[in-house]
Design a protein around this motif. Sequence first.
Motif, PDB file in Angstrom:
ATOM      1  N   GLY A 146       0.812  -1.215   0.000  1.00 47.12           N
ATOM      2  CA  GLY A 146       0.000   0.000   0.000  1.00 47.12           C
ATOM      3  C   GLY A 146       0.845   1.263   0.000  1.00 47.12           C
ATOM      4  O   GLY A 146       0.565   2.210  -0.747  1.00 47.12           O
ATOM      5  N   LEU A 147       1.894   1.285   0.819  1.00 49.19           N
ATOM      6  CA  LEU A 147       2.734   2.474   0.879  1.00 49.19           C
ATOM      7  C   LEU A 147       3.560   2.618  -0.402  1.00 49.19           C
ATOM      8  O   LEU A 147       3.728   3.734  -0.912  1.00 49.19           O
ATOM      9  N   ALA A 148       4.038   1.510  -0.948  1.00 52.56           N
ATOM     10  CA  ALA A 148       4.764   1.567  -2.217  1.00 52.56           C
ATOM     11  C   ALA A 148       3.851   2.069  -3.338  1.00 52.56           C
ATOM     12  O   ALA A 148       4.288   2.833  -4.207  1.00 52.56           O
ATOM     13  N   THR A 149       2.590   1.678  -3.310  1.00 46.28           N
ATOM     14  CA  THR A 149       1.631   2.150  -4.308  1.00 46.28           C
ATOM     15  C   THR A 149       1.477   3.668  -4.236  1.00 46.28           C
ATOM     16  O   THR A 149       1.465   4.363  -5.260  1.00 46.28           O
ATOM     17  N   PHE A 150       1.365   4.212  -3.012  1.00 41.56           N
ATOM     18  CA  PHE A 150       1.285   5.663  -2.843  1.00 41.56           C
ATOM     19  C   PHE A 150       2.527   6.338  -3.425  1.00 41.56           C
ATOM     20  O   PHE A 150       2.421   7.279  -4.220  1.00 41.56           O
ATOM     21  N   TRP A 151       3.716   5.871  -3.015  1.00 40.05           N
ATOM     22  CA  TRP A 151       4.947   6.521  -3.463  1.00 40.05           C
ATOM     23  C   TRP A 151       5.162   6.368  -4.964  1.00 40.05           C
ATOM     24  O   TRP A 151       5.663   7.283  -5.613  1.00 40.05           O
ATOM     25  N   SER A 152       4.787   5.239  -5.529  1.00 38.20           N
ATOM     26  CA  SER A 152       4.900   5.050  -6.975  1.00 38.20           C
ATOM     27  C   SER A 152       4.061   6.094  -7.711  1.00 38.20           C
ATOM     28  O   SER A 152       4.519   6.725  -8.671  1.00 38.20           O
ATOM     29  N   ALA A 153       2.839   6.308  -7.248  1.00 37.77           N
ATOM     30  CA  ALA A 153       1.970   7.322  -7.854  1.00 37.77           C
ATOM     31  C   ALA A 153       2.493   8.728  -7.598  1.00 37.77           C
ATOM     32  O   ALA A 153       2.424   9.603  -8.471  1.00 37.77           O
ATOM     33  N   ALA A 154       3.038   8.954  -6.408  1.00 38.42           N
ATOM     34  CA  ALA A 154       3.510  10.284  -6.039  1.00 38.42           C
ATOM     35  C   ALA A 154       4.697  10.731  -6.875  1.00 38.42           C
ATOM     36  O   ALA A 154       4.761  11.880  -7.308  1.00 38.42           O
ATOM     37  N   ILE A 155       5.655   9.820  -7.115  1.00 37.84           N
ATOM     38  CA  ILE A 155       6.879  10.237  -7.800  1.00 37.84           C
ATOM     39  C   ILE A 155       7.005   9.710  -9.224  1.00 37.84           C
ATOM     40  O   ILE A 155       7.940  10.075  -9.933  1.00 37.84           O
ATOM     41  N   GLY A 156       6.080   8.841  -9.626  1.00 41.97           N
ATOM     42  CA  GLY A 156       6.076   8.375 -11.006  1.00 41.97           C
ATOM     43  C   GLY A 156       7.082   7.285 -11.320  1.00 41.97           C
ATOM     44  O   GLY A 156       7.385   7.052 -12.491  1.00 41.97           O
ATOM     45  N   GLU A 189       7.654  19.129 -13.123  1.00 45.40           N
ATOM     46  CA  GLU A 189       6.629  19.427 -14.131  1.00 45.40           C
ATOM     47  C   GLU A 189       5.535  20.351 -13.618  1.00 45.40           C
ATOM     48  O   GLU A 189       4.688  20.780 -14.395  1.00 45.40           O
ATOM     49  N   ARG A 190       5.521  20.620 -12.332  1.00 49.05           N
ATOM     50  CA  ARG A 190       4.491  21.450 -11.722  1.00 49.05           C
ATOM     51  C   ARG A 190       5.142  22.436 -10.760  1.00 49.05           C
ATOM     52  O   ARG A 190       6.293  22.292 -10.403  1.00 49.05           O
ATOM     53  N   THR A 191       4.358  23.401 -10.320  1.00 50.23           N
ATOM     54  CA  THR A 191       4.839  24.286  -9.260  1.00 50.23           C
ATOM     55  C   THR A 191       4.758  23.539  -7.936  1.00 50.23           C
ATOM     56  O   THR A 191       4.102  22.495  -7.835  1.00 50.23           O
ATOM     57  N   ARG A 192       5.400  24.095  -6.928  1.00 51.55           N
ATOM     58  CA  ARG A 192       5.331  23.512  -5.588  1.00 51.55           C
ATOM     59  C   ARG A 192       3.880  23.373  -5.150  1.00 51.55           C
ATOM     60  O   ARG A 192       3.463  22.298  -4.682  1.00 51.55           O
ATOM     61  N   ASP A 193       3.091  24.426  -5.296  1.00 53.26           N
ATOM     62  CA  ASP A 193       1.719  24.405  -4.809  1.00 53.26           C
ATOM     63  C   ASP A 193       0.847  23.418  -5.586  1.00 53.26           C
ATOM     64  O   ASP A 193       0.012  22.732  -5.001  1.00 53.26           O
ATOM     65  N   GLU A 194       1.058  23.323  -6.895  1.00 50.26           N
ATOM     66  CA  GLU A 194       0.330  22.323  -7.693  1.00 50.26           C
ATOM     67  C   GLU A 194       0.701  20.909  -7.248  1.00 50.26           C
ATOM     68  O   GLU A 194      -0.155  20.031  -7.151  1.00 50.26           O
ATOM     69  N   GLU A 195       1.988  20.699  -6.968  1.00 51.28           N
ATOM     70  CA  GLU A 195       2.457  19.383  -6.529  1.00 51.28           C
ATOM     71  C   GLU A 195       1.875  19.028  -5.160  1.00 51.28           C
ATOM     72  O   GLU A 195       1.446  17.889  -4.935  1.00 51.28           O
ATOM     73  N   VAL A 196       1.833  19.980  -4.272  1.00 53.89           N
ATOM     74  CA  VAL A 196       1.246  19.733  -2.943  1.00 53.89           C
ATOM     75  C   VAL A 196      -0.214  19.315  -3.092  1.00 53.89           C
ATOM     76  O   VAL A 196      -0.656  18.337  -2.478  1.00 53.89           O
ATOM     77  N   GLU A 197      -0.970  20.018  -3.909  1.00 50.91           N
ATOM     78  CA  GLU A 197      -2.384  19.674  -4.103  1.00 50.91           C
ATOM     79  C   GLU A 197      -2.544  18.273  -4.703  1.00 50.91           C
ATOM     80  O   GLU A 197      -3.421  17.513  -4.306  1.00 50.91           O
ATOM     81  N   ARG A 198      -1.682  17.925  -5.647  1.00 45.84           N
ATOM     82  CA  ARG A 198      -1.731  16.595  -6.268  1.00 45.84           C
ATOM     83  C   ARG A 198      -1.438  15.508  -5.231  1.00 45.84           C
ATOM     84  O   ARG A 198      -2.128  14.491  -5.161  1.00 45.84           O
ATOM     85  N   LEU A 199      -0.432  15.736  -4.388  1.00 46.51           N
ATOM     86  CA  LEU A 199      -0.071  14.747  -3.369  1.00 46.51           C
ATOM     87  C   LEU A 199      -1.157  14.609  -2.300  1.00 46.51           C
ATOM     88  O   LEU A 199      -1.436  13.501  -1.830  1.00 46.51           O
ATOM     89  N   LEU A 200      -1.785  15.717  -1.943  1.00 48.13           N
ATOM     90  CA  LEU A 200      -2.902  15.650  -0.996  1.00 48.13           C
ATOM     91  C   LEU A 200      -4.036  14.808  -1.578  1.00 48.13           C
ATOM     92  O   LEU A 200      -4.645  14.003  -0.875  1.00 48.13           O
ATOM     93  N   ALA A 201      -4.297  14.961  -2.870  1.00 44.71           N
ATOM     94  CA  ALA A 201      -5.348  14.185  -3.529  1.00 44.71           C
ATOM     95  C   ALA A 201      -5.003  12.696  -3.575  1.00 44.71           C
ATOM     96  O   ALA A 201      -5.907  11.850  -3.582  1.00 44.71           O
ATOM     97  N   LEU A 202      -3.706  12.364  -3.574  1.00 40.33           N
ATOM     98  CA  LEU A 202      -3.275  10.966  -3.575  1.00 40.33           C
ATOM     99  C   LEU A 202      -3.347  10.327  -2.187  1.00 40.33           C
ATOM    100  O   LEU A 202      -3.197   9.114  -2.063  1.00 40.33           O
ATOM    101  N   GLY A 203      -3.522  11.144  -1.148  1.00 38.71           N
ATOM    102  CA  GLY A 203      -3.620  10.586   0.199  1.00 38.71           C
ATOM    103  C   GLY A 203      -2.636  11.125   1.211  1.00 38.71           C
ATOM    104  O   GLY A 203      -2.648  10.707   2.372  1.00 38.71           O
ATOM    105  N   ALA A 204      -1.753  12.043   0.801  1.00 44.24           N
ATOM    106  CA  ALA A 204      -0.853  12.680   1.765  1.00 44.24           C
ATOM    107  C   ALA A 204      -1.668  13.606   2.661  1.00 44.24           C
ATOM    108  O   ALA A 204      -2.789  14.002   2.313  1.00 44.24           O
ATOM    109  N   LYS A 205      -1.086  13.949   3.802  1.00 41.55           N
ATOM    110  CA  LYS A 205      -1.730  14.886   4.730  1.00 41.55           C
ATOM    111  C   LYS A 205      -0.783  16.055   4.993  1.00 41.55           C
ATOM    112  O   LYS A 205       0.424  15.867   5.096  1.00 41.55           O
TER     113      LYS A 205
END
Length: 124
Positions: free
Chosen positions: A15-25, A73-89
Amino acid sequence: MILRHVTIDCADPYGLATFWSAAIGWPMSEEDEPGDSEALVEAPAPAPGMLFIRVPEGKTVKNRIHFDWMPTERTRDEEVERLLALGAKLHEDHRAPEGPGWVTLLDPEGNEFCVERSAAERGL
């Protein structure tokens, strides 16, 4: 010597590897399956992979080491929003009104990591 993996203790390796795989590509190893005691996120050479290992104890204190990520590929703020949507807090927000700063997030098991400004935002 070559740094082969960065190993992260966790409750749910797949589960955690799945999150990180999606987070960093980076892809997960094709050998890993849900329920396995370890799971690998494969990094592009020569970077080390991220190896997640099941341990019985949970995380109880701040990490002694963490990742600082800089979006490409994104700004810091865009990246933060994307990671929050993936399940980060959101853990700590160190962004300054004039632009500098970083954001500290928690992955799904509570491990801290930071997102900095992109090279473009830094004028590099």
